[in-house]
Design an enzyme around this catalytic site. Sequence first.
Site, mmCIF file in Angstrom:
data_model
loop_
_atom_site.group_PDB
_atom_site.id
_atom_site.type_symbol
_atom_site.label_atom_id
_atom_site.label_comp_id
_atom_site.label_asym_id
_atom_site.label_seq_id
_atom_site.Cartn_x
_atom_site.Cartn_y
_atom_site.Cartn_z
ATOM 1 N N HIS A 1 -7.047 -5.616 2.314
ATOM 2 C CA HIS A 1 -5.909 -5.292 2.830
ATOM 3 C C HIS A 1 -5.436 -6.298 3.921
ATOM 4 O O HIS A 1 -5.952 -6.848 4.665
ATOM 5 C CB HIS A 1 -6.244 -4.108 3.922
ATOM 6 N N HIS B 1 -10.301 -5.136 -3.143
ATOM 7 C CA HIS B 1 -8.966 -5.460 -2.677
ATOM 8 C C HIS B 1 -9.119 -5.828 -1.060
ATOM 9 O O HIS B 1 -9.917 -5.288 -0.378
ATOM 10 C CB HIS B 1 -7.916 -4.292 -2.810
ATOM 11 N N GLY C 1 -15.854 3.528 4.090
ATOM 12 C CA GLY C 1 -14.600 4.317 3.807
ATOM 13 C C GLY C 1 -13.745 3.795 2.429
ATOM 14 O O GLY C 1 -12.677 4.031 2.338
ATOM 15 N N GLN C 2 -14.364 2.787 1.764
ATOM 16 C CA GLN C 2 -13.861 2.342 0.428
ATOM 17 C C GLN C 2 -13.519 3.736 -0.602
ATOM 18 O O GLN C 2 -14.450 4.534 -0.668
ATOM 19 C CB GLN C 2 -14.875 1.364 -0.261
ATOM 20 N N ASN D 1 -12.959 -3.106 2.775
ATOM 21 C CA ASN D 1 -13.961 -1.809 2.980
ATOM 22 C C ASN D 1 -14.909 -1.777 1.752
ATOM 23 O O ASN D 1 -14.489 -1.980 0.806
ATOM 24 C CB ASN D 1 -13.247 -0.609 2.909
ATOM 25 N N ASP E 1 0.968 -1.207 0.029
ATOM 26 C CA ASP E 1 -0.053 -0.073 -0.010
ATOM 27 C C ASP E 1 0.770 1.259 0.046
ATOM 28 O O ASP E 1 1.781 1.311 0.781
ATOM 29 C CB ASP E 1 -0.990 -0.117 1.432
HETATM 30 P P1 5GP Z 1 -9.633 1.520 0.408
HETATM 31 O O1 5GP Z 1 -9.757 2.774 1.278
HETATM 32 O O2 5GP Z 1 -10.417 1.673 -0.895
HETATM 33 O O3 5GP Z 1 -10.192 0.399 1.352
HETATM 34 O O4 5GP Z 1 -8.337 1.211 0.132
HETATM 35 C C1 5GP Z 1 -7.585 1.581 -1.030
HETATM 36 C C2 5GP Z 1 -6.093 1.658 -0.436
HETATM 37 O O5 5GP Z 1 -5.462 1.921 -1.612
HETATM 38 C C3 5GP Z 1 -5.704 2.782 0.428
HETATM 39 O O6 5GP Z 1 -5.036 2.187 1.462
HETATM 40 C C4 5GP Z 1 -4.519 3.609 -0.332
HETATM 41 O O7 5GP Z 1 -3.493 4.085 0.283
HETATM 42 C C5 5GP Z 1 -4.270 2.625 -1.481
HETATM 43 N N1 5GP Z 1 -3.865 3.173 -2.716
HETATM 44 C C6 5GP Z 1 -4.494 4.281 -3.250
HETATM 45 N N2 5GP Z 1 -3.796 4.529 -4.617
HETATM 46 C C7 5GP Z 1 -2.710 3.635 -4.705
HETATM 47 C C8 5GP Z 1 -1.605 3.443 -5.604
HETATM 48 O O8 5GP Z 1 -1.379 3.995 -6.605
HETATM 49 N N3 5GP Z 1 -0.736 2.599 -5.301
HETATM 50 C C9 5GP Z 1 -0.913 1.922 -3.991
HETATM 51 N N4 5GP Z 1 0.135 0.860 -3.978
HETATM 52 N N5 5GP Z 1 -1.917 2.027 -3.201
HETATM 53 C C10 5GP Z 1 -2.735 2.870 -3.587
#
Ligand code: 5GP
Length: 113
Positions: free
Chosen positions: A101, A99, A92-93, A86, A30
């Site tokens: 985490h 994906h 908070g998605q 999420n 991440d």
């Molecule tokens: P969400 O909030 O949708 O559950 O998680 C999205 C995750 O993607 C966040 O933890 C954010 O830091 C990560 N993220 C967003 N853009 C990028 C990217 O371009 N590269 C990587 N490696 N992680 C990303």
Amino acid sequence: MPDCLFCKIVRKEIPANEVLRDEYVVAFRDLNPQAPTHVLVVPTLHADHLSDFAAKADGAHITRFLQAAAELGARFGPNGYRVVMNEGPEAGQTVHHLHAHVLAGRRMSWPPG
Ligand code: 5GP
Ligand code: ZN
């Protein structure tokens, strides 16, 4: 999904620090880690979130997605790890390609924020 960020990482159009890649999943670190190890496990098949994936993915994709999360958890979190998905605004998605985490390397609190 040509404009999807994680589809672009799957297609190697955007670089990522990958830790696992096969036919079914890509996993990478991440960009904004919330634990000493914070990797994202992404199905190579685009799905907006878990509900979408459960509705359209076949058994092989679903199985491999879970196996990959477990493999990475065991690799990076021998003393324990957390897997988070999420879905939707209240959770908070922010990236609308499913994906998981995988977080490890520190003591986690409960309940999550
Ligand atoms: P969400 O909030 O949708 O559950 O998680 C999205 C995750 O993607 C966040 O933890 C954010 O830091 C990560 N993220 C967003 N853009 C990028 C990217 O371009 N590269 C990587 N490696 N992680 C990303
Ligand atoms: Zn996508």
